[in-house]
Write a protein that holds these residues in place. Structure first.
Motif, PDB file in Angstrom:
ATOM      1  N   THR A 203       0.834  -1.204   0.000  1.00  0.00           N
ATOM      2  CA  THR A 203       0.000   0.000   0.000  1.00  0.00           C
ATOM      3  C   THR A 203       0.869   1.255   0.000  1.00  0.00           C
ATOM      4  OG1 THR A 203      -0.085  -0.010   2.411  1.00  0.00           O
ATOM      5  CG2 THR A 203      -1.851  -1.172   1.249  1.00  0.00           C
ATOM      6  N   PRO A 204       0.342   2.355  -0.516  1.00  0.00           N
ATOM      7  CA  PRO A 204       1.096   3.620  -0.473  1.00  0.00           C
ATOM      8  C   PRO A 204       1.484   4.008   0.950  1.00  0.00           C
ATOM      9  CG  PRO A 204      -0.775   3.799  -1.959  1.00  0.00           C
ATOM     10  CD  PRO A 204      -0.928   2.498  -1.235  1.00  0.00           C
ATOM     11  N   GLU A 205       0.618   3.674   1.918  1.00  0.00           N
ATOM     12  CA  GLU A 205       0.892   4.019   3.310  1.00  0.00           C
ATOM     13  C   GLU A 205       2.140   3.290   3.819  1.00  0.00           C
ATOM     14  OE1 GLU A 205      -3.059   5.178   2.286  1.00  0.00           O
ATOM     15  OE2 GLU A 205      -2.078   3.222   2.110  1.00  0.00           O
ATOM     16  N   PHE A 206       2.224   1.977   3.519  1.00  0.00           N
ATOM     17  CA  PHE A 206       3.399   1.223   3.970  1.00  0.00           C
ATOM     18  C   PHE A 206       4.652   1.729   3.252  1.00  0.00           C
ATOM     19  CE2 PHE A 206       6.454  -2.239   3.805  1.00  0.00           C
ATOM     20  CZ  PHE A 206       6.492  -2.662   5.127  1.00  0.00           C
ATOM     21  N   CYS A 228      16.188   1.079   5.414  1.00  0.00           N
ATOM     22  CA  CYS A 228      15.494   1.950   6.359  1.00  0.00           C
ATOM     23  C   CYS A 228      14.873   1.155   7.488  1.00  0.00           C
ATOM     24  CB  CYS A 228      14.405   2.753   5.646  1.00  0.00           C
ATOM     25  SG  CYS A 228      15.035   3.840   4.336  1.00  0.00           S
ATOM     26  N   VAL A 229      14.839   1.776   8.675  1.00  0.00           N
ATOM     27  CA  VAL A 229      14.194   1.183   9.844  1.00  0.00           C
ATOM     28  C   VAL A 229      13.220   2.208  10.404  1.00  0.00           C
ATOM     29  CG1 VAL A 229      14.507   0.264  12.169  1.00  0.00           C
ATOM     30  CG2 VAL A 229      16.189  -0.251  10.387  1.00  0.00           C
ATOM     31  N   LEU A 235       8.647   0.110  18.315  1.00  0.00           N
ATOM     32  CA  LEU A 235       9.518  -1.009  17.968  1.00  0.00           C
ATOM     33  C   LEU A 235      10.116  -0.787  16.586  1.00  0.00           C
ATOM     34  CD1 LEU A 235       7.230  -3.966  19.143  1.00  0.00           C
ATOM     35  CD2 LEU A 235       9.195  -2.999  20.368  1.00  0.00           C
ATOM     36  N   PRO A 236      11.370  -1.222  16.390  1.00  0.00           N
ATOM     37  CA  PRO A 236      11.999  -1.022  15.083  1.00  0.00           C
ATOM     38  C   PRO A 236      11.486  -2.035  14.044  1.00  0.00           C
ATOM     39  CG  PRO A 236      13.508  -2.168  16.541  1.00  0.00           C
ATOM     40  CD  PRO A 236      12.301  -1.815  17.376  1.00  0.00           C
ATOM     41  N   MET A 237      11.105  -1.536  12.874  1.00  0.00           N
ATOM     42  CA  MET A 237      10.667  -2.417  11.784  1.00  0.00           C
ATOM     43  C   MET A 237      11.566  -2.171  10.576  1.00  0.00           C
ATOM     44  SD  MET A 237       7.099  -2.524   9.584  1.00  0.00           S
ATOM     45  CE  MET A 237       6.084  -3.182  10.904  1.00  0.00           C
ATOM     46  N   GLN A 238      12.225  -3.222  10.136  1.00  0.00           N
ATOM     47  CA  GLN A 238      13.060  -3.107   8.933  1.00  0.00           C
ATOM     48  C   GLN A 238      12.156  -3.018   7.717  1.00  0.00           C
ATOM     49  OE1 GLN A 238      16.326  -5.979   8.422  1.00  0.00           O
ATOM     50  NE2 GLN A 238      15.726  -6.154   6.271  1.00  0.00           N
ATOM     51  N   LEU A 239      12.330  -1.991   6.923  1.00  0.00           N
ATOM     52  CA  LEU A 239      11.504  -1.792   5.736  1.00  0.00           C
ATOM     53  C   LEU A 239      12.193  -2.409   4.523  1.00  0.00           C
ATOM     54  CD1 LEU A 239      10.425   1.927   6.272  1.00  0.00           C
ATOM     55  CD2 LEU A 239       9.242  -0.159   7.000  1.00  0.00           C
ATOM     56  N   PRO A 286       1.152  -7.172  11.307  1.00  0.00           N
ATOM     57  CA  PRO A 286       2.340  -6.796  12.085  1.00  0.00           C
ATOM     58  C   PRO A 286       3.393  -7.903  12.147  1.00  0.00           C
ATOM     59  CG  PRO A 286       0.345  -6.172  13.247  1.00  0.00           C
ATOM     60  CD  PRO A 286      -0.081  -7.041  12.104  1.00  0.00           C
ATOM     61  N   VAL A 287       2.957  -9.160  12.315  1.00  0.00           N
ATOM     62  CA  VAL A 287       3.922 -10.261  12.379  1.00  0.00           C
ATOM     63  C   VAL A 287       4.707 -10.351  11.078  1.00  0.00           C
ATOM     64  CG1 VAL A 287       4.135 -12.785  12.443  1.00  0.00           C
ATOM     65  CG2 VAL A 287       2.677 -11.621  14.095  1.00  0.00           C
ATOM     66  N   THR A 288       4.016 -10.145   9.972  1.00  0.00           N
ATOM     67  CA  THR A 288       4.705 -10.192   8.671  1.00  0.00           C
ATOM     68  C   THR A 288       5.656  -9.017   8.516  1.00  0.00           C
ATOM     69  OG1 THR A 288       2.784 -11.280   7.679  1.00  0.00           O
ATOM     70  CG2 THR A 288       4.383 -10.298   6.171  1.00  0.00           C
ATOM     71  N   GLY A 289       5.207  -7.828   8.894  1.00  0.00           N
ATOM     72  CA  GLY A 289       6.039  -6.644   8.750  1.00  0.00           C
ATOM     73  C   GLY A 289       7.257  -6.651   9.655  1.00  0.00           C
ATOM     74  N   PHE A 290       7.077  -7.096  10.903  1.00  0.00           N
ATOM     75  CA  PHE A 290       8.176  -7.078  11.873  1.00  0.00           C
ATOM     76  C   PHE A 290       9.112  -8.285  11.747  1.00  0.00           C
ATOM     77  CE2 PHE A 290       5.492  -4.082  14.310  1.00  0.00           C
ATOM     78  CZ  PHE A 290       6.449  -3.146  14.662  1.00  0.00           C
ATOM     79  N   ILE A 291       8.530  -9.482  11.500  1.00  0.00           N
ATOM     80  CA  ILE A 291       9.332 -10.706  11.635  1.00  0.00           C
ATOM     81  C   ILE A 291       9.463 -11.470  10.320  1.00  0.00           C
ATOM     82  CG2 ILE A 291       9.530 -12.903  12.856  1.00  0.00           C
ATOM     83  CD1 ILE A 291       7.866 -11.641  15.117  1.00  0.00           C
ATOM     84  N   ILE A 292       8.324 -11.911   9.783  1.00  0.00           N
ATOM     85  CA  ILE A 292       8.365 -12.814   8.627  1.00  0.00           C
ATOM     86  C   ILE A 292       9.002 -12.144   7.417  1.00  0.00           C
ATOM     87  CG2 ILE A 292       6.965 -14.106   6.971  1.00  0.00           C
ATOM     88  CD1 ILE A 292       4.991 -14.661   9.240  1.00  0.00           C
ATOM     89  N   GLY A 293       8.628 -10.881   7.170  1.00  0.00           N
ATOM     90  CA  GLY A 293       9.174 -10.186   6.006  1.00  0.00           C
ATOM     91  C   GLY A 293      10.687 -10.097   6.031  1.00  0.00           C
ATOM     92  N   PRO A 294      11.275  -9.517   7.086  1.00  0.00           N
ATOM     93  CA  PRO A 294      12.745  -9.432   7.135  1.00  0.00           C
ATOM     94  C   PRO A 294      13.436 -10.792   7.121  1.00  0.00           C
ATOM     95  CG  PRO A 294      11.759  -7.877   8.670  1.00  0.00           C
ATOM     96  CD  PRO A 294      10.646  -8.741   8.165  1.00  0.00           C
ATOM     97  N   ILE A 295      12.893 -11.767   7.883  1.00  0.00           N
ATOM     98  CA  ILE A 295      13.530 -13.093   7.916  1.00  0.00           C
ATOM     99  C   ILE A 295      13.485 -13.739   6.534  1.00  0.00           C
ATOM    100  CG2 ILE A 295      13.265 -15.459   8.774  1.00  0.00           C
ATOM    101  CD1 ILE A 295      12.469 -14.298  11.465  1.00  0.00           C
ATOM    102  N   SER A 296      12.353 -13.626   5.862  1.00  0.00           N
ATOM    103  CA  SER A 296      12.221 -14.215   4.528  1.00  0.00           C
ATOM    104  C   SER A 296      13.174 -13.553   3.538  1.00  0.00           C
ATOM    105  CB  SER A 296      10.781 -14.078   4.032  1.00  0.00           C
ATOM    106  OG  SER A 296       9.878 -14.720   4.907  1.00  0.00           O
TER     107      SER A 296
END
Length: 676
Positions: A203-206, A228-229, A235-239, A286-296
């Motif tokens: 999404t444009p927001e993300f 970017c974080v 909490l820090p989210m890796q983008l 949130p789980v995907t944005g914080f954890i699954i996305g960066p790990i994947s």
């Protein structure tokens, strides 16, 4: 009796009552059966339009159709007998049921590869379509007509061609959402929930989070990319840019499936429609944005880096290894992880958005197509129309669509002599692309391209890729042409089938009219007996060393171990079949009795050596006329059984066919009684 292809398939898989569920993929019908032991695989593979039949674990069965699979599927599901049976289930239902059975020691591994396959398989069409769009762009760029590869593409190429680019980038960029949808269906999760969770990261927001005031970005000097974080809920989210990433949706949906099932247990049915999607989105985004996305992303980058290291360290080994393992991965459906890595490479800045696996993989595909071309040449030469037609369709699907399944299942897995020759083609293609790539640069592509003739322009250096796939194609083709795709037994079986077919199809009018009796009225002398075509010792048909004849599949009769090399006509009639090799004769009598004389077992392999023909096809013979002379000692020295077989081909259409002789017989002695 079944007449259409659909009816025949249903009949040979055990009837409509044996079908628990049915679905299809790009080339195959996928059956879930009640008892796979009821399948008549041999008969199934002989049905016109069926390229192969592949048993799976448990009671699953695949029937390979090729490009016409959708229409055959529709025909089967529209059969009244099938409509009345259990309705066809989805692929996901079939696989879920199979996982529940947990049959076999590696059921979890089967389920894993089925999950990957079901997540990607429905997307093959749009991936192929987009690869052709980028192929056109690559051609225009290579001819310096439109600069698609420039940095400032909007200014250099113009808005029209940037818009053209959007037509294929739409598929690659939004691929994670599509994969999430399919993966959710595969695990019996509402697919729109899976797609919506993945879509949140597009999404444009993300995407605007990288510009937030409290977002910290650093530049990777090596890759020239920004990392970017953002601070989310403190909490820090890796983008990351998730366009084209496939590991993210695959892992996300696997986790989502567990949450989805838990929520279905917690909430009653009348509340699930609202609260199950609500909590799935609330938790999994949130789980995907914080954890699954960066790990994947790390996982995909790590695997890609590992293969890149192998490619950079020992490029020749890598270039040969890929095409050599693909012929074993594709038939088992185990190639999907490598396909996922290709997509990950294209989406990764670490690889410059270029994939280096598809180039070597293309040499395997073209070795496969080259072997098919070789089969086409041989089949045309020996007039095997069934194989020729299969090869034409498979070759068209391969060269124009990059699809190997019709070649593999329709031809290569049926004729085992092909694989070793195809592997040599793979090795030659791999060595060529490895050596030339080492000298002039590794072959890469920025698109997920089906390796066909139409997608050659998407590879760079294009000439290296073109030479390599040509080497693989020509090598495999010439090896198959030079050595044939059939074993000696398969050649003999084909020759016999041709002889039997000619005998069975010969019209009764082929025989000349009987001589007129007194008064000028023609009389037809009925065939009552079949004489011994050779002198020797009679043996029961069941004891001859040929399974087909011994089973009486070609009719009832006897075997005779010859003591003399003279072969004579056992009945009066017309020779409707005379093998060029002199080993087989088909005679049709005036009243329609069809007799086959087969001299020796597998003697077709002698190619006429030791046989002297005395007759020709369509010639009229009387009982006792000489058909051929055979050097029995030459047959024995060549290692073949001299037993001569005489059978009545149309036994089932006659009132009675009874072998009567035993022991030693002379030429012309009655060995079979016949009642028309």
């Amino acid at each position: 009796m079944a007449s259409t292809t659909a009816e025949q398939i249903v009949e040979k898989v055990g009837g409509p009552g044996n079908i628990s569920s049915l679905t299809h993929c790009a080339t195959r019908l996928r059956f879930e059966l009640k008892d796979a032991g009821l399948v008549d695989q041999s008969a199934l593979e002989k049905i016109p339009g069926v390229l192969g039949a592949v048993p799976q674990s448990g009671d699953r069965y695949q029937v390979v159709i090729g490009g016409a699979v959708a229409s055959v599927y529709a025909d089967i599901t529209n059969l009244p007998s099938v409509k009345g049976a259990k309705p066809a289930a989805s692929d996901a239902d079939i696989k879920a049921a199979e996982r529940a059975k947990a049959r076999g020691k590696v059921a979890w591994l089967d389920a894993f590869f089925e999950y990957l396959s079901n997540s990607f398989r429905p997307l093959l069409g749009v991936l192929l379509g987009s690869s052709l769009i980028i192929a056109i762009a690559a051609v225009l760029d290579a001819l310096h007509i439109v600069p698609f590869q420039g940095v400032d593409r909007l200014t250099a190429a113009g808005a029209t061609w940037v818009f053209w680019d959007s037509m294929w980038r739409s598929v690659l960029y939004f691929l994670p959402i599509m994969v999430a949808y399919n993966a959710s269906k595969a695990l019996k999760v509402d697919p729109w929930i899976g797609a919506s969770i993945m879509a949140a990261l597009f999404t444009p927001e993300f995407l605007s989070l990288s510009e937030a005031a409290d977002t910290v970005c650093t530049t990777n000097a090596t890759l020239g990319t920004d990392q970017c974080v953002a601070q989310i809920f403190g909490l820090p989210m890796q983008l990351n840019g998730y366009g084209g990433q496939v590991f993210v949706p695959l892992i996300m949906v696997a986790v989502l499936a567990q949450l989805y099932k838990l929520l279905q247990k917690i909430f009653p049915d009348n509340l699930q429609m609202v609260f199950v999607p609500f909590f799935c989105l609330l938790i999994m985004v949130p789980v995907t944005g914080f954890i699954i996305g960066p790990i994947s992303m790390w996982l995909g980058t790590g695997l890609g880096a590992g293969l890149a290291w192998l490619n950079n360290t020992v490029p020749l080994l890598f270039a040969v290894l890929i095409p050599m393992i693909y012929p074993f991965l594709v038939p088992l459906g185990l190639h999907w992880p490598l396909n996922a890595l290709m997509l990950a490479n294209i989406s990764s800045a670490a690889t410059g958005h270029q994939d280096f696996i598809q180039g070597p993989m293309g040499t395997w595909n073209f070795a496969c197509f080259g072997a098919t071309a070789g089969v086409l040449v041989v089949a045309s030469r020996v007039k095997d129309n069934e194989v020729r037609q299969t090869a034409i369709g498979a070759l068209a699907a391969g060269l124009l669509g990059g699809i190997s399944e019709p070649s593999l299942y329709g031809i290569h897995l049926r004729y085992k002599r092909i694989y070793p020759r195809m592997l040599i083609g793979c090795a030659v293609g791999g060595l060529t692309i490895g050596i030339l790539g080492w000298l002039f640069g590794t072959v890469k592509t920025g698109a997920f391209a089906f390796t066909s003739l139409l997608t050659i322009p998407v590879f760079s250096p294009m000439w290296v890729y073109a030479i390599s796939i040509a080497a693989a194609f020509v090598t495999a083709m010439l090896l198959v042409i030079a050595s044939d795709y059939r074993t000696a037994e398969q050649k003999a079986e084909f020759e016999q089938a041709q002889a039997d077919l000619a005998l069975a199809e010969a019209p009764a009018a082929a025989a000349p009219a009987a001589a007129p009796a007194a008064g000028g009225v023609a009389t037809l002398v009925a065939t009552r007996t079949v004489g011994a075509p050779v002198a020797g010792t009679v043996v029961p048909l069941a004891e001859v060393n040929d399974k087909v004849f011994a089973s009486k599949a070609l009719g009832d009769g006897v075997g005779i171990v010859p003591s003399d090399g003279h072969v004579t006509a056992p009945v009066a009639g017309t020779l409707v079949t005379v093998a060029d090799t002199g080993h087989a004769f088909g005679i049709k009598t005036d009243d329609g009795v069809e007799v086959l004389v087969h001299v020796g077992i597998d003697t077709v392999q002698m190619e006429g050596k030791g046989f002297q023909l005395d007759v020709a096809k369509d010639q009229r013979v009387e009982a006792g006329d000489l058909l051929a002379k055979v050097d029995l000692e030459a047959v024995k020295e060549a290692g073949f059984d001299t037993t001569t077989i005489v059978v009545v081909i149309n036994t089932l259409s006659l009132k009675s066919v009874q072998p009567v002789a035993a022991g030693d017989v002379s030429l012309g002695d009655t060995v079979i009684d016949v009642e028309v």
